[in-house]
Design a protein around this motif. Structure first.
Motif, mmCIF file in Angstrom:
data_model
loop_
_atom_site.group_PDB
_atom_site.id
_atom_site.type_symbol
_atom_site.label_atom_id
_atom_site.label_comp_id
_atom_site.label_asym_id
_atom_site.label_seq_id
_atom_site.Cartn_x
_atom_site.Cartn_y
_atom_site.Cartn_z
ATOM 1 N N ASP A 1 0.824 -1.217 0.000
ATOM 2 C CA ASP A 1 0.000 0.000 0.000
ATOM 3 C C ASP A 1 0.858 1.267 0.000
ATOM 4 O O ASP A 1 1.835 1.358 0.746
ATOM 5 C CB ASP A 1 -0.921 -0.012 1.220
ATOM 6 N N TYR A 2 0.480 2.223 -0.842
ATOM 7 C CA TYR A 2 1.292 3.433 -0.949
ATOM 8 C C TYR A 2 0.440 4.694 -1.070
ATOM 9 O O TYR A 2 -0.734 4.629 -1.428
ATOM 10 C CB TYR A 2 2.285 3.338 -2.111
ATOM 11 N N ALA A 3 1.062 5.811 -0.738
ATOM 12 C CA ALA A 3 0.409 7.113 -0.829
ATOM 13 C C ALA A 3 1.229 8.012 -1.737
ATOM 14 O O ALA A 3 2.463 7.939 -1.744
ATOM 15 C CB ALA A 3 0.288 7.743 0.553
ATOM 16 N N VAL A 4 0.549 8.828 -2.504
ATOM 17 C CA VAL A 4 1.187 9.760 -3.425
ATOM 18 C C VAL A 4 0.858 11.174 -2.944
ATOM 19 O O VAL A 4 -0.313 11.504 -2.753
ATOM 20 C CB VAL A 4 0.666 9.534 -4.861
ATOM 21 N N ILE A 5 1.889 11.967 -2.704
ATOM 22 C CA ILE A 5 1.707 13.309 -2.147
ATOM 23 C C ILE A 5 2.553 14.313 -2.935
ATOM 24 O O ILE A 5 3.733 14.074 -3.167
ATOM 25 C CB ILE A 5 2.150 13.353 -0.654
ATOM 26 N N ARG B 1 -1.207 15.425 5.796
ATOM 27 C CA ARG B 1 -1.333 14.215 4.964
ATOM 28 C C ARG B 1 -0.097 13.337 5.116
ATOM 29 O O ARG B 1 -0.194 12.115 5.244
ATOM 30 C CB ARG B 1 -1.518 14.599 3.493
ATOM 31 N N ALA B 2 1.071 13.974 5.081
ATOM 32 C CA ALA B 2 2.311 13.198 5.219
ATOM 33 C C ALA B 2 2.336 12.488 6.573
ATOM 34 O O ALA B 2 2.782 11.337 6.685
ATOM 35 C CB ALA B 2 3.521 14.114 5.065
ATOM 36 N N PHE C 1 -0.294 11.443 8.373
ATOM 37 C CA PHE C 1 -1.198 10.289 8.335
ATOM 38 C C PHE C 1 -0.610 9.145 7.500
ATOM 39 O O PHE C 1 -0.700 7.978 7.870
ATOM 40 C CB PHE C 1 -2.570 10.698 7.791
ATOM 41 N N ALA C 2 -0.009 9.491 6.365
ATOM 42 C CA ALA C 2 0.583 8.448 5.515
ATOM 43 C C ALA C 2 1.722 7.744 6.253
ATOM 44 O O ALA C 2 1.888 6.523 6.169
ATOM 45 C CB ALA C 2 1.096 9.058 4.210
ATOM 46 N N GLN D 1 2.072 7.508 9.611
ATOM 47 C CA GLN D 1 1.467 6.696 10.671
ATOM 48 C C GLN D 1 0.887 5.400 10.123
ATOM 49 O O GLN D 1 0.939 4.366 10.773
ATOM 50 C CB GLN D 1 0.326 7.463 11.346
ATOM 51 N N GLY D 2 0.290 5.472 8.925
ATOM 52 C CA GLY D 2 -0.335 4.298 8.320
ATOM 53 C C GLY D 2 0.677 3.330 7.717
ATOM 54 O O GLY D 2 0.295 2.326 7.131
ATOM 55 N N ASP D 3 1.948 3.638 7.837
ATOM 56 C CA ASP D 3 3.026 2.811 7.275
ATOM 57 C C ASP D 3 2.875 2.611 5.766
ATOM 58 O O ASP D 3 3.207 1.565 5.221
ATOM 59 C CB ASP D 3 3.107 1.448 7.989
ATOM 60 N N PHE D 4 2.333 3.614 5.098
ATOM 61 C CA PHE D 4 2.294 3.585 3.633
ATOM 62 C C PHE D 4 3.693 3.842 3.084
ATOM 63 O O PHE D 4 4.435 4.669 3.640
ATOM 64 C CB PHE D 4 1.397 4.706 3.101
ATOM 65 N N ASN E 1 8.318 1.696 3.371
ATOM 66 C CA ASN E 1 7.562 1.452 4.600
ATOM 67 C C ASN E 1 8.475 0.730 5.606
ATOM 68 O O ASN E 1 9.692 0.612 5.380
ATOM 69 C CB ASN E 1 6.250 0.693 4.309
ATOM 70 N N TYR F 1 -3.313 10.833 -3.291
ATOM 71 C CA TYR F 1 -4.119 9.608 -3.201
ATOM 72 C C TYR F 1 -3.351 8.478 -2.541
ATOM 73 O O TYR F 1 -2.120 8.481 -2.486
ATOM 74 C CB TYR F 1 -4.655 9.187 -4.570
ATOM 75 N N VAL G 1 -3.260 4.108 -2.232
ATOM 76 C CA VAL G 1 -3.618 2.849 -2.875
ATOM 77 C C VAL G 1 -3.574 1.757 -1.808
ATOM 78 O O VAL G 1 -2.556 1.604 -1.123
ATOM 79 C CB VAL G 1 -2.632 2.537 -4.023
#
Lengths: 229, 229
Positions: A114-118, A133-134, A136-137, A139-142, A211, B115, B117
């Motif tokens: 799972d990944y996040a794009v910022i 956002r960064a 949260f991403a 913390q979520g280990d994205f 991650n 976003y 994923v």
């Protein structure tokens, strides 16, 4: 570039785009009419494209990477909505390879989970929202793919984001930096969160932060999917 | 499919892949040697590919979408690390169009802003971790692209994720469902968080949940980038 994108260019009467991107595809354009302009003139450019389409032309709006990721697709669709319903031209978005995916392939396989794009560009997004956002991403280990990491006006932004991510991840978390992703002269470096501030990162770079399971082996950045080996 | 991927198939001696994907590209394979097998046999398949490469063959491992996103790139690279350094074959990852981007283009332009994923497959990731990630992505107001939203063993997962996102977003937040993204028979529906449980979503679907600014106009799902219009 996909065959669908090439076909679309071939079938268009007029090509509209940022001058730098037009130059990259000049061999495909031939002697078609071109409407090019400079940076930060996106609204003018896309409005011109919509106007030309309303007049009955087949228009291709060129965007780098995937037009649907920080590209021109959304702006064109927004502007089309302002045209009277009876005159509204049809718009087809042709997906492309966005820098996150092109960069990942160069680095190895960092986006296997799972990944996040910022984007760190704060021209249209408040800097506080980007930092949140960064956070949260992180913390979520994205896995985190960062676009527009730096420019003259925002020299410290990437380091601020790096400090946020380090609240949750080890200093030795791998970080890949890809310059000119998918373009002539593409090159990359693999480092870690600790040493990231020493690296050369510019506006044309994409930065991928691993991650908690990402590792580097044999020069490749790998995020395990979780297969038992 | 990109010309680079087609070239790689043409230059390979042996093509390795999941039978379903091999069938999709049979015209490109001609009479080359093929090693295909079924679902959940990814490790066997990729190990076979690595073994064949160690023996001196040029091997192409086929993956759908982008091999670097929940695909075979990471597994192949992990297995290659286990080969003695002197015998280790070179591996090039060729990026492709992942379902998030292909689906977004069909729906309009939902990925125009930051976003995340997320795959809902819990074969290799604990379900609690997946839910936590969805929670952070929802809190961060990321557009969320969901892979593997449903299968026979996990009928309720997508609805659980929807409930998590609804803690932070309005019931009328747009949701796009794309079936068979980028393949023959691709089709899509645009609904919202409230009505998502009534929709037909299967394992081959990609689900895109808008952020707090995403709207639907003229059948297109649009996330504004923030341009002043």
């Amino acid at each position: 570039m996909t065959p669908r994108a090439v076909d679309a260019l071939e079938q268009s009467d007029i090509i509209v785009g940022y001058n730098t991107y037009i130059a990259l595809i000049k061999d495909l354009i031939g002697d078609k009419e071109v409407v090019g302009n400079g940076m930060r003139q996106e609204v003018d450019r896309c409005q011109k494209a919509v106007d030309l389409a309303v007049e009955g032309n087949k228009v291709a709006v060129v965007s780098s990477g995937d037009p649907g990721v920080y590209g021109m697709a959304g702006l064109v669709l927004e502007l089309i909505q302002k045209v009277d319903a009876q005159k509204r031209p049809e718009c087809i978005v042709i997906p492309g390879l966005t820098a996150a995916n092109t960069s990942a392939a160069a680095l190895g396989a960092p986006l296997m989970h799972d990944y996040a794009v910022i984007s760190l560009s704060d021209l249209m997004t408040p800097w506080n929202q980007i930092k949140k956002r960064a956070d949260f991403a992180a913390q979520g280990d994205f896995v985190i793919a960062i676009y527009n990491p730096k420019s003259r006006g925002r020299a410290t932004y990437l380091n601020e984001i790096r400090d946020i991510v380090m609240k949750y991840r080890k200093p030795e978390t791998p970080v890949g930096i890809v310059r000119k992703a998918g373009r002539p002269g593409m090159n990359w470096t693999i480092t870690d969160l600790e040493k990231l501030p020493d690296e050369d990162v510019d506006m044309q770079s994409t930065v991928i932060i691993g991650n908690s399971n990402t590792y580097v082996a044999d020069g490749k950045m790998i995020t395990p999917r979780g297969y038992k080996l």
